[in-house]
Each structure stands twice: as structure tokens, then as C-alpha cells.
Design an enzyme around this catalytic site. Structure first.
Site, short mmCIF file in Angstrom:
data_model
loop_
_atom_site.label_atom_id
_atom_site.label_comp_id
_atom_site.label_asym_id
_atom_site.label_seq_id
_atom_site.Cartn_x
_atom_site.Cartn_y
_atom_site.Cartn_z
N MET A 10 0.96 -1.07 0.15
CA MET A 10 0.00 -0.01 0.07
C MET A 10 0.87 1.12 -0.11
SD MET A 10 -2.74 -1.36 2.81
CE MET A 10 -1.60 -2.07 3.94
N GLN A 52 -10.65 3.25 0.40
CA GLN A 52 -10.53 4.44 0.98
C GLN A 52 -11.22 5.46 0.33
OE1 GLN A 52 -6.24 4.43 0.28
NE2 GLN A 52 -5.70 3.40 2.12
N THR A 83 2.07 1.52 5.99
CA THR A 83 1.66 2.52 5.51
C THR A 83 1.13 3.68 6.52
OG1 THR A 83 -0.30 3.49 4.03
CG2 THR A 83 -0.43 1.40 5.02
N ASN A 84 1.26 4.84 6.46
CA ASN A 84 0.60 5.73 7.32
C ASN A 84 -1.03 5.82 7.47
OD1 ASN A 84 2.74 7.71 8.60
ND2 ASN A 84 3.25 7.09 6.63
N THR A 85 -1.40 6.06 6.03
CA THR A 85 -3.00 6.04 5.91
C THR A 85 -3.86 5.02 6.62
OG1 THR A 85 -2.76 7.36 3.96
CG2 THR A 85 -5.08 6.18 4.37
N CYS A 196 3.38 9.93 4.52
CA CYS A 196 2.89 8.83 3.40
C CYS A 196 4.24 8.24 3.27
CB CYS A 196 2.41 9.62 2.32
SG CYS A 196 1.95 8.33 1.00
N GLU A 198 5.60 6.99 0.75
CA GLU A 198 6.00 7.24 -0.68
C GLU A 198 6.72 8.45 -0.65
OE1 GLU A 198 3.24 3.84 -1.11
OE2 GLU A 198 2.69 5.83 -0.43
#
Length: 230
Positions: A10, A52, A83-85, A196, A198
Site C-alpha cells: 500500500m 479508502q 503505510t500511514n493512511t 505517507c 511514498e
């Protein structure tokens, strides 16, 4: 060493960085031919992103909890969500899965304390910047958290999903992120959280005027601490 379970994919771009960071840190600390005992479950990100943007966090929480349970059954001693989200559903996962979940917010808070940072800017997906799950975690640790204005939040979100998650590094987007970080600095931020996993593909320490807190590296290092703890 303890065995670590990773919920990844992710995106897979940042999960690759997790795998590299964890193994490099194990090698640095233990030397020789040592590497990290890891169990990775990599999801199909298209399905995750669809849920999401549909706001179906209940389905996402159930899905990640099921995956965490599978990793525990496979022999993982601890768990990280890469992943943060998706820490949006961290509480749901930790309630169901009977092994420790290493929260990314704890790694961020520890780094801020170490660097004597009290006010931080937060960049990430709109979900991470606008929903309370990460900001409240950091507020509880005594941090003041700032986010960009609405237009800049949308730009950061779009770059993450449309460029970074598919491996596209756009120099124009780097310049836009640099401008956003400069605005946060003028408003009082002492450092910026790359919230994030990425964003570290786009921004490095030499690109902006403020210290960067790369959550991928911080989370990976915390994972190694857990793996090597007695």
C-alpha cells in the site's frame, strides 16, 4: 530475533523500502550474514484504494485485521502496517490480532522527542492530514501538528496516488512540495513529517529547509528495535 509480520502493498513501492530498511538495519546492528525474519502479506492496492475513497473504513479494518490474524498464525511475533493512511484502522486491527502492533505514530513521536521538536508539519494523503487518527496520536504525545491549506492538501494527495504510488517521480511535483514545506516553515513548523510512506521517494534531506521525519525509516527502525529486544 523475533519474527515480524508486515501488511504491505500500500503501495508496493514503499513496501520495498520497508524491506530494504529493516534488513539494512539488522545487518548494521548484527553484522555478518544476518538478515530479518519477516512474513509479508502484500495486498492488491487497487481494492484498498477503492475502499479508502469510498469511505468504507469498516471494511478496511476488517480486511486488515484478517490479514494480521493470518500473519500471527504464520508465526509473526509482532505486526506493522506499512503505510500511514491505514493506521486509520490500527485500533481495529490491534483489538483483534493477539500480537503487538507497532504504531507508526509512536515512532514519529519518539523521533520528535529525540530531536526536541514540538511543532511539526504533516504531509500525507488527505485521509492522514484531515482525519484525526494520526494527529490525535501525536497530540497525545505533546506535539502540535500543522497541515497545509486545502489546495495544498489536495495537491499532495494527488501526487501520492497519481504519481508516487505508480513509481513516477516528477521534478515539478518536487518543487511544489518544496514550496508547501516553505509555507509550513513560515507558519512555525520546526520539522516536517513525511506522513505517507511514498513521499520519501520524492523529497530528501537536501531538498527542503526543515528537517524531514521520514516515517518509513522511523517505523522500520522501531520494528528492528522490537525484533532485537530481549
Amino acid at each position: 530475533m523475533k519474527t515480524l509480520g508486515l501488511i504491505g502493498g500500500m503501495s508496493w513501492e514503499s513496501t520495498t523500502l520497508y524491506y530494504q530498511h529493516i534488513n539494512n538495519e539488522i545487518k548494521r546492528r548484527k553484522g555478518g550474514l544476518h538478515s530479518a525474519p519477516l512474513i509479508l502479506y502484500s495486498v492488491d492496492f487497487a481494492e484498498i484504494a477503492r475502499l479508502q475513497h469510498a469511505g468504507d473504513w469498516a471494511a478496511l479494518g476488517q480486511k486488515l485485521a484478517q490479514i494480521g490474524g493470518k500473519l500471527a498464525q504464520a508465526g509473526a511475533d509482532g505486526l506493522i502496517i506499512c503505510t500511514n493512511t491505514m493506521h486509520y484502522v490500527a485500533d481495529e486491527v490491534s483489538t483483534v490480532v493477539r500480537i503487538p502492533l507497532l504504531h507508526i505514530g509512536d515512532a514519529i513521536a519518539a523521533a520528535c522527542q529525540q530531536q526536541e521538536v514540538e511543532t511539526v508539519g504533516l504531509l500525507g494523503t488527505r485521509f492522514t492530514m484531515e482525519a484525526p487518527f494520526l494527529r490525535q496520536h501525536l497530540h497525545a504525545a505533546g506535539l502540535t501538528v500543522m497541515t497545509p491549506d486545502e489546495q495544498d492538501r489536495q495537491r499532495v494527495h494527488d501526487v501520492i496516488y497519481q504519481e508516487l504510488c505508480v513509481g513516477y517521480i516528477n521534478p515539478d511535483s518536487r518543487q511544489q512540495f518544496q514550496t508547501i514545506v516553505s509555507r509550513l516553515a513560515r507558519e512555525g513548523a520546526q520539522a516536517v513529517i513525511l506522513g505517507c510512506t511514498e513521499i520519501g521517494l520524492l523529497l530528501g534531506a537536501g531538498d527542503v529547509e526543515l528537517p524531514l521525519l521520514d516515517t518509513t525509516q522511523l517505523h522500520a527502525n522501531a520494528a528492528v528495535d522490537f525484533m532485537l529486544a530481549d
